[in-house]
Scaffold this motif. Structure first.
Motif, PDB file in Angstrom:
ATOM      1  N   GLN A   1      -5.201  -4.002   8.699  1.00  0.00           N
ATOM      2  CA  GLN A   1      -5.268  -2.553   8.855  1.00  0.00           C
ATOM      3  C   GLN A   1      -4.121  -1.827   8.160  1.00  0.00           C
ATOM      4  OE1 GLN A   1      -7.943  -1.187  10.351  1.00  0.00           O
ATOM      5  NE2 GLN A   1      -8.694  -3.281  10.626  1.00  0.00           N
ATOM      6  N   ILE A   2      -3.120  -2.580   7.696  1.00  0.00           N
ATOM      7  CA  ILE A   2      -1.941  -1.961   7.077  1.00  0.00           C
ATOM      8  C   ILE A   2      -2.176  -1.767   5.589  1.00  0.00           C
ATOM      9  CG2 ILE A   2       0.492  -2.290   6.503  1.00  0.00           C
ATOM     10  CD1 ILE A   2       0.849  -3.740   9.103  1.00  0.00           C
ATOM     11  N   LYS A   3      -1.880  -0.572   5.116  1.00  0.00           N
ATOM     12  CA  LYS A   3      -1.898  -0.293   3.684  1.00  0.00           C
ATOM     13  C   LYS A   3      -0.468  -0.383   3.153  1.00  0.00           C
ATOM     14  CE  LYS A   3      -5.932   2.754   3.776  1.00  0.00           C
ATOM     15  NZ  LYS A   3      -6.448   4.112   3.450  1.00  0.00           N
ATOM     16  N   PHE A   4      -0.308  -0.997   2.008  1.00  0.00           N
ATOM     17  CA  PHE A   4       1.022  -1.220   1.462  1.00  0.00           C
ATOM     18  C   PHE A   4       1.761   0.094   1.226  1.00  0.00           C
ATOM     19  CE2 PHE A   4       4.015  -1.895  -2.036  1.00  0.00           C
ATOM     20  CZ  PHE A   4       4.746  -2.967  -1.541  1.00  0.00           C
ATOM     21  N   THR A   5       1.100   1.081   0.650  1.00  0.00           N
ATOM     22  CA  THR A   5       1.754   2.356   0.360  1.00  0.00           C
ATOM     23  C   THR A   5       2.190   3.061   1.646  1.00  0.00           C
ATOM     24  OG1 THR A   5      -0.438   3.404   0.261  1.00  0.00           O
ATOM     25  CG2 THR A   5       0.547   2.696  -1.821  1.00  0.00           C
ATOM     26  N   GLU A   6       1.386   2.957   2.700  1.00  0.00           N
ATOM     27  CA  GLU A   6       1.749   3.572   3.968  1.00  0.00           C
ATOM     28  C   GLU A   6       2.944   2.858   4.601  1.00  0.00           C
ATOM     29  OE1 GLU A   6      -2.674   5.271   5.277  1.00  0.00           O
ATOM     30  OE2 GLU A   6      -1.765   3.608   6.368  1.00  0.00           O
ATOM     31  N   PHE A   7       3.014   1.537   4.432  1.00  0.00           N
ATOM     32  CA  PHE A   7       4.148   0.792   4.970  1.00  0.00           C
ATOM     33  C   PHE A   7       5.442   1.191   4.260  1.00  0.00           C
ATOM     34  CE2 PHE A   7       6.959  -2.936   5.192  1.00  0.00           C
ATOM     35  CZ  PHE A   7       7.007  -3.117   6.576  1.00  0.00           C
ATOM     36  N   ILE A   8       5.398   1.359   2.950  1.00  0.00           N
ATOM     37  CA  ILE A   8       6.577   1.784   2.194  1.00  0.00           C
ATOM     38  C   ILE A   8       7.005   3.184   2.631  1.00  0.00           C
ATOM     39  CG2 ILE A   8       7.446   2.373  -0.100  1.00  0.00           C
ATOM     40  CD1 ILE A   8       7.220  -0.617   0.386  1.00  0.00           C
ATOM     41  N   ASP A   9       6.050   4.075   2.813  1.00  0.00           N
ATOM     42  CA  ASP A   9       6.364   5.424   3.286  1.00  0.00           C
ATOM     43  C   ASP A   9       7.007   5.374   4.671  1.00  0.00           C
ATOM     44  OD1 ASP A   9       6.352   8.255   3.176  1.00  0.00           O
ATOM     45  OD2 ASP A   9       4.553   8.311   4.415  1.00  0.00           O
ATOM     46  N   PHE A  10       6.522   4.488   5.522  1.00  0.00           N
ATOM     47  CA  PHE A  10       7.087   4.274   6.857  1.00  0.00           C
ATOM     48  C   PHE A  10       8.555   3.847   6.767  1.00  0.00           C
ATOM     49  CE2 PHE A  10       7.762   0.916  10.147  1.00  0.00           C
ATOM     50  CZ  PHE A  10       7.867   1.741  11.250  1.00  0.00           C
ATOM     51  N   LEU A  11       8.864   2.948   5.835  1.00  0.00           N
ATOM     52  CA  LEU A  11      10.248   2.499   5.661  1.00  0.00           C
ATOM     53  C   LEU A  11      11.160   3.634   5.205  1.00  0.00           C
ATOM     54  CD1 LEU A  11       9.822  -0.993   3.932  1.00  0.00           C
ATOM     55  CD2 LEU A  11      10.342  -0.524   6.332  1.00  0.00           C
TER      56      LEU A  11
END
Length: 365
Positions: free
Chosen positions: A150-160
């Protein structure tokens, strides 16, 4: 930077703009620019021909014209630019999590098969999830895999970017495009810092309707947001507007009960305002009667004879229903064996459903 591609009579034209809407004359940017035509499936590396360009307020674009047939229905052009020097502009540093930078990482996360370079201590400070992940490995691993479809890579980077301090402030803004993904990520990785930022943004933004905010508060457990929205409902019309929105049917009975409670408070306040106005009016009549009696003028008694205090009529049906239900909300439920033990959760659910139906009846009236 804005890149533009246009077809011409003899081929095509490529153009790059540098800050075309900036009206200041104090900035300059030196860069090397390259336009290269590619195939739909491959990107050619090497043999690039870069052209040096100095951008400023009077020369804010660079253009190249290419002649010849496009050769098909589609044209693929690769734009490359290398920024060499910038003056007059204060740029926020960009933290690239996909490249190792000395002093900014001590471990690697693997997300969607791609490596992300992070600091254990910083992530552990703000996320119990990462603290458990990094401390459960014995001996410590150099790489940690996060397997979640369910995790999108771009969203994870934005989260960081929102966890790290102002190293990358230009990339750590909450917007309507990323607010829900940030809440989803903060819920997935148990990060209250990011959830707090997103909740504060939802409270501050004015153009977003209260109905959608209530849905967001339910979906991600944001009690502060829900309380803020409901407390700022000042009229019956505002609550009725929520009940007629497309999101109302998705709201839980608990949220509808909270709206009902707010409706009762508004009804009671309106009733108190009417009573105060009536008392003020009666006081004026009494003063007028005393003044007329003291004057002794002929006909004065006759003039005020028709002025009588009339009792206010009974409250409307909605107000009666509201006040009666409000007493029920505020009072203690009576049961035959109230002292035998704790209340059953099913009773609370039935009560919420009952008050939800009452709310539907009142707001739809």
């Amino acid at each position: 930077m804005i890149f533009e591609l246009r077809t011409t009579e003899n081929g095509y034209s490529t153009r790059v703009y540098c800050m075309p809407e900036n009206l200041s004359r104090l900035w300059k940017v030196s860069a090397d620019v390259c336009f290269q035509q590619d195939t739909p499936t491959t990107v050619t590396h090497g043999n690039e021909q870069f052209r040096h360009v100095d951008f400023d307020s009077e020369h804010n674009f660079y253009e190249e014209n290419r002649e010849g047939s496009i050769g098909g229905d589609f044209l693929f052009v690769e734009f490359k630019i290398r920024i060499l020097n910038v003056s007059g502009l204060v740029l926020a540093p960009i933290l690239n999590f996909e490249k190792p930078q000395n002093g900014f990482y001590d471990t690697v996360l693997v997300v969607k098969g791609r490596k992300v370079f992070v600091q254990k201590q910083l992530l552990s400070l703000y996320s119990p999830y990462f603290h458990t992940l990094f401390t459960s490995s014995n001996p410590p691993n150099s790489e940690f895999s996060i397997d979640d479809s369910q995790i999108k890579f771009t969203e994870f980077i934005d989260f960081l970017h929102h966890i790290y301090p102002d190293f990358s402030s230009a990339h750590s803004l909450v917007t309507s495009r990323n607010v829900e993904s940030l809440l989803r990520m903060s819920q997935r990785f148990d990060c209250s810092l990011v959830a707090f930022k997103a909740e504060q943004w939802l409270m501050d933004v004015k153009w977003m309707g209260p109905a959608w905010k209530l849905i967001m508060s339910e979906r991600y457990g944001l009690a502060g947001l829900q309380n803020y929205v409901i407390q700022n409902l000042e009229t019956q019309a505002e609550i009725q507007k929520i009940s007629k929105s497309e999101y109302y049917s998705s709201m839980s009975d608990a949220t509808k009960t909270s709206l009902l409670s707010r409706m009762f408070i508004i009804l009671e306040k309106d009733s108190e305002d009417v009573t105060t106005d009536s008392e003020d009016s009666h006081m004026c009549r009494c003063n007028a009667r005393e003044a007329s009696g003291a004057s002794g003028a002929p006909g004065a008694r006759e003039d005020v004879r028709g002025i009588r205090r009339r009792d206010d009529g009974p409250p409307s049906g909605a107000s009666m229903a509201g006040l009666g239900a409000r007493e029920g909300l505020g009072g203690k439920r009576r049961r035959p064996n109230d002292d035998d033990g704790a209340e059953d959760d099913s009773d609370e659910e039935m009560e919420e459903q009952q008050y939800s139906r009452i709310f539907d009846t009142i707001v739809m009236d």
